[in-house]
Scaffold this motif. Structure first.
Motif, mmCIF file in Angstrom:
data_model
loop_
_atom_site.group_PDB
_atom_site.id
_atom_site.type_symbol
_atom_site.label_atom_id
_atom_site.label_comp_id
_atom_site.label_asym_id
_atom_site.label_seq_id
_atom_site.Cartn_x
_atom_site.Cartn_y
_atom_site.Cartn_z
ATOM 1 N N ILE A 181 36.669 37.264 50.562
ATOM 2 C CA ILE A 181 36.718 37.887 51.882
ATOM 3 C C ILE A 181 36.052 36.933 52.857
ATOM 4 O O ILE A 181 34.937 36.463 52.615
ATOM 5 C CB ILE A 181 36.007 39.255 51.895
ATOM 6 C CG1 ILE A 181 36.783 40.239 51.031
ATOM 7 C CG2 ILE A 181 35.875 39.775 53.324
ATOM 8 C CD1 ILE A 181 36.235 41.640 51.057
ATOM 9 N N ASP A 182 36.744 36.645 53.947
ATOM 10 C CA ASP A 182 36.182 35.805 55.002
ATOM 11 C C ASP A 182 35.420 36.691 55.971
ATOM 12 O O ASP A 182 35.930 37.711 56.412
ATOM 13 C CB ASP A 182 37.290 35.069 55.762
ATOM 14 C CG ASP A 182 38.035 34.103 54.863
ATOM 15 O OD1 ASP A 182 37.404 33.525 53.960
ATOM 16 O OD2 ASP A 182 39.260 33.939 55.060
ATOM 17 N N THR A 233 32.058 33.235 53.839
ATOM 18 C CA THR A 233 33.022 33.693 52.843
ATOM 19 C C THR A 233 32.255 34.232 51.651
ATOM 20 O O THR A 233 31.271 33.636 51.215
ATOM 21 C CB THR A 233 33.935 32.536 52.379
ATOM 22 O OG1 THR A 233 34.648 32.040 53.518
ATOM 23 C CG2 THR A 233 34.929 32.992 51.326
ATOM 24 N N VAL A 234 32.707 35.369 51.153
ATOM 25 C CA VAL A 234 32.134 35.945 49.941
ATOM 26 C C VAL A 234 33.230 35.926 48.887
ATOM 27 O O VAL A 234 34.334 36.419 49.113
ATOM 28 C CB VAL A 234 31.628 37.387 50.158
ATOM 29 C CG1 VAL A 234 31.036 37.936 48.874
ATOM 30 C CG2 VAL A 234 30.614 37.437 51.298
ATOM 31 N N ALA A 294 41.214 42.205 49.828
ATOM 32 C CA ALA A 294 40.728 40.825 49.861
ATOM 33 C C ALA A 294 41.627 39.960 50.734
ATOM 34 O O ALA A 294 42.814 40.239 50.907
ATOM 35 C CB ALA A 294 40.678 40.258 48.441
ATOM 36 N N ASP A 295 41.047 38.903 51.276
ATOM 37 C CA ASP A 295 41.851 37.927 52.010
ATOM 38 C C ASP A 295 42.693 37.087 51.059
ATOM 39 O O ASP A 295 43.791 36.672 51.402
ATOM 40 C CB ASP A 295 40.947 37.018 52.857
ATOM 41 C CG ASP A 295 40.320 37.778 54.007
ATOM 42 O OD1 ASP A 295 41.055 38.477 54.733
ATOM 43 O OD2 ASP A 295 39.094 37.688 54.172
ATOM 44 N N ALA A 300 31.733 40.307 29.893
ATOM 45 C CA ALA A 300 32.224 39.587 31.060
ATOM 46 C C ALA A 300 31.036 39.092 31.872
ATOM 47 O O ALA A 300 29.891 39.471 31.615
ATOM 48 C CB ALA A 300 33.114 40.496 31.913
ATOM 49 N N VAL A 301 31.328 38.252 32.833
ATOM 50 C CA VAL A 301 30.316 37.754 33.765
ATOM 51 C C VAL A 301 30.831 38.006 35.170
ATOM 52 O O VAL A 301 31.940 37.583 35.512
ATOM 53 C CB VAL A 301 30.038 36.250 33.559
ATOM 54 C CG1 VAL A 301 29.080 35.727 34.619
ATOM 55 C CG2 VAL A 301 29.494 35.991 32.164
ATOM 56 N N LEU A 302 30.028 38.712 35.967
ATOM 57 C CA LEU A 302 30.320 38.929 37.377
ATOM 58 C C LEU A 302 29.553 37.898 38.173
ATOM 59 O O LEU A 302 28.350 37.737 37.979
ATOM 60 C CB LEU A 302 29.890 40.342 37.799
ATOM 61 C CG LEU A 302 29.816 40.624 39.309
ATOM 62 C CD1 LEU A 302 31.184 40.491 39.965
ATOM 63 C CD2 LEU A 302 29.211 42.002 39.550
ATOM 64 N N ARG A 303 30.251 37.197 39.050
ATOM 65 C CA ARG A 303 29.604 36.219 39.925
ATOM 66 C C ARG A 303 29.885 36.579 41.371
ATOM 67 O O ARG A 303 30.992 36.983 41.709
ATOM 68 C CB ARG A 303 30.130 34.810 39.672
ATOM 69 C CG ARG A 303 29.852 34.272 38.306
ATOM 70 C CD ARG A 303 30.354 32.825 38.163
ATOM 71 N NE ARG A 303 30.426 32.481 36.775
ATOM 72 C CZ ARG A 303 31.554 32.351 36.079
ATOM 73 N NH1 ARG A 303 32.725 32.502 36.666
ATOM 74 N NH2 ARG A 303 31.517 32.035 34.799
ATOM 75 N N ILE A 304 28.874 36.386 42.198
ATOM 76 C CA ILE A 304 29.040 36.476 43.638
ATOM 77 C C ILE A 304 28.726 35.098 44.184
ATOM 78 O O ILE A 304 27.659 34.549 43.916
ATOM 79 C CB ILE A 304 28.098 37.524 44.261
ATOM 80 C CG1 ILE A 304 28.363 38.909 43.662
ATOM 81 C CG2 ILE A 304 28.258 37.540 45.786
ATOM 82 C CD1 ILE A 304 27.394 39.967 44.130
ATOM 83 N N VAL A 305 29.655 34.543 44.929
ATOM 84 C CA VAL A 305 29.496 33.211 45.495
ATOM 85 C C VAL A 305 29.543 33.365 47.014
ATOM 86 O O VAL A 305 30.544 33.836 47.563
ATOM 87 C CB VAL A 305 30.600 32.236 45.008
ATOM 88 C CG1 VAL A 305 30.369 30.847 45.565
ATOM 89 C CG2 VAL A 305 30.667 32.225 43.480
ATOM 90 N N LEU A 306 28.466 32.982 47.673
ATOM 91 C CA LEU A 306 28.345 33.083 49.128
ATOM 92 C C LEU A 306 28.337 31.675 49.689
ATOM 93 O O LEU A 306 27.552 30.840 49.252
ATOM 94 C CB LEU A 306 27.046 33.804 49.503
ATOM 95 C CG LEU A 306 26.862 35.176 48.849
ATOM 96 C CD1 LEU A 306 25.408 35.548 48.819
ATOM 97 C CD2 LEU A 306 27.674 36.206 49.582
#
Length: 153
Positions: A131-132, A78-79, A113-114, A62-68
């Motif tokens: 999440i905001d 927002t995350v 999560a939002d 899998a690939v985990l991404r964090i987008v900020l």
């Protein structure tokens, strides 16, 4: 608005969940979300749940991404966390009863999560949550991620 995206490749091994948490914690700290903030703890729990689901239920890498995303002069507003895997099977929220040890992951994601959802991606799918954060400053300092657009590990 600027967007920073970092990603980590995850092997189909339960030990990868701990590695994903450590990696995410360091990336969040680098973006101005410190480890002792409640937001960081919530995000790490969400990382743990999403990566565990991918590793346990698909048996695929899998690939985990964090987008900020946010303004360059402020901490991320927002995350977004994304986990993409090679399985076409959609996620199935379950409800665990009493002493059951499985079946709470997506309920936790939904509660923390939002927003969350999933969508097809390539030959598999992507499960995401957001999440905001708002325009809060971190420890009174203005932080940002100017100049960095993408990192892959």
């Amino acid at each position: 608005m600027q967007v920073l995206q970092v990603q980590l490749e995850v092997r189909p091994d339960p030990a990868e969940v701990g590695r994903a948490r450590r990696w995410a914690r360091s990336r969040l700290a680098g973006s101005g979300i410190e480890a002792d903030e409640p937001l960081a703890e919530t995000l790490i729990l969400l990382v743990s749940e999403l990566v565990t689901n991918a590793v346990v239920h698909t048996g695929c890498p899998a690939v985990l991404r964090i987008v900020l995303s946010g303004r360059p002069e402020a901490a991320p507003a927002t995350v977004r966390l994304e986990v993409a895997d090679r399985s076409e099977c959609p996620p199935r929220p379950r409800h665990a009863e009493g002493d059951e040890t499985n079946g709470r992951g997506l309920e936790l994601v939904d509660g923390l999560a939002d927003r969350w959802g999933w969508q097809p991606e390539g030959a598999g799918k992507q499960i995401w949550c957001e999440i905001d954060r708002g325009d809060a400053k971190v420890c009174g300092a203005v932080v940002g991620f100017e100049g960095m657009a993408y990192e892959a590990v």
